[in-house]
Scaffold this motif. Structure first.
Motif, PDB file in Angstrom:
ATOM      1  N   TYR A   3       0.834  -1.184   0.000  1.00 32.28           N
ATOM      2  CA  TYR A   3       0.000   0.000   0.000  1.00 32.28           C
ATOM      3  C   TYR A   3       0.874   1.241   0.000  1.00 32.28           C
ATOM      4  O   TYR A   3       1.920   1.280   0.636  1.00 32.28           O
ATOM      5  CB  TYR A   3      -0.911   0.029   1.230  1.00 32.28           C
ATOM      6  N   ARG A   5       1.444   5.284   0.983  1.00 31.34           N
ATOM      7  CA  ARG A   5       0.962   6.269   1.951  1.00 31.34           C
ATOM      8  C   ARG A   5      -0.050   7.203   1.297  1.00 31.34           C
ATOM      9  O   ARG A   5      -0.846   7.832   1.977  1.00 31.34           O
ATOM     10  CB  ARG A   5       2.134   7.092   2.493  1.00 31.34           C
ATOM     11  N   ARG A  46      -3.016   1.375   6.899  1.00 31.30           N
ATOM     12  CA  ARG A  46      -2.963   1.280   5.432  1.00 31.30           C
ATOM     13  C   ARG A  46      -4.016   0.312   4.907  1.00 31.30           C
ATOM     14  O   ARG A  46      -4.631   0.548   3.862  1.00 31.30           O
ATOM     15  CB  ARG A  46      -1.575   0.853   4.985  1.00 31.30           C
TER      16      ARG A  46
END
Length: 235
Positions: free
Chosen positions: A174, A176, A213
């Motif tokens: 993932y 940010r 996340r």
């Protein structure tokens, strides 16, 4: 109490996180009460007094936490205010022992207001008066609004003391960017400030036992949505 007193109390709560001031005085200044206490209750943050206007309020709050029962627990469980206008009057409440202790302490009226954000339980605001009095619908609405403001700041205070949520720092699964996108979507869905939206995201991840996340990815993909009425779809 005047509209000005309520406005001043709301403003004080709005900046409490920035200046480190106690949340309890706002309730004393805006409402006809003598003592105030604010606590987190049950999962996921545990039961703890966050602030109290005085030693009496702190003791009464601790009693409810120790008993595991009382107006604060009822308010959070039902998501509605609990108003007991005269503790001398008979009632079918589930905490008769506590009522006796409160009367012995000189309390004649008590009011409890839930603190919750979406489906996340935070805690409750407990207010006590030394004279018997029923709160008007307007005062109940004002107290509920102040409790809603306090909930965000209590949540932030508690989160800052918790261990950091595993955020998969070493994982490239993932980006940010998704966290920022998810925060923006929460802002749009709930009309919050960026800092408050980030706290909601962190708290929701903590409550679910998932990484920030991970939850952010679900929000961006619209598998999780936050509705203005407080419901959360997709958990």
């Amino acid at each position: 109490m005047s509209e000005r007193a309520f406005t001043d109390a709301a403003l004080a709560l709005a900046v409490a996180a920035e200046n480190g001031s106690s949340l309890c005085p706002s309730f004393l200044n805006a409402l006809p009460v003598t003592h105030a206490a604010i606590s987190t209750l049950g999962a996921p943050f545990g039961s703890e007094t966050i602030c109290a206007s005085d030693g009496q309020a702190a003791r009464l709050d601790e009693l409810q936490i120790d008993f595991g029962a009382g107006p604060c627990w009822d308010a959070l469980r039902t998501r509605t205010p609990v108003v007991d206008a005269d503790l001398q009057e008979p009632t079918e409440s589930g905490w008769p022992l506590l009522r006796g202790v409160l009367r012995d302490a000189g309390v004649r009226s008590l009011y409890a207001f839930p603190m919750a954000i979406g489906e996340l339980n935070v805690g409750a605001v407990d207010l006590y008066a030394t004279t018997p009095a029923a709160l008007s619908p307007m005062l109940i609405a004002r107290a509920s609004a102040l409790a809603d403001l306090a909930a965000t700041h209590v949540l932030r205070k508690v989160l800052h003391r918790l261990p950091a949520v595993d955020d998969n720092t070493d994982s490239a699964t993932y980006s940010r960017r998704e966290v920022h996108q998810a925060t923006g979507m929460i802002i749009a869905q709930l009309g919050l400030k960026a800092e408050d939206a980030q706290d909601i995201l962190n708290a929701h991840a903590f409550a679910l036992g998932r990484s920030v996340r991970d939850v952010a990815a679900d929000i961006v993909a619209r598998r999780i949505t936050f509705a203005p009425d407080g419901t959360i779809d997709g958990d």
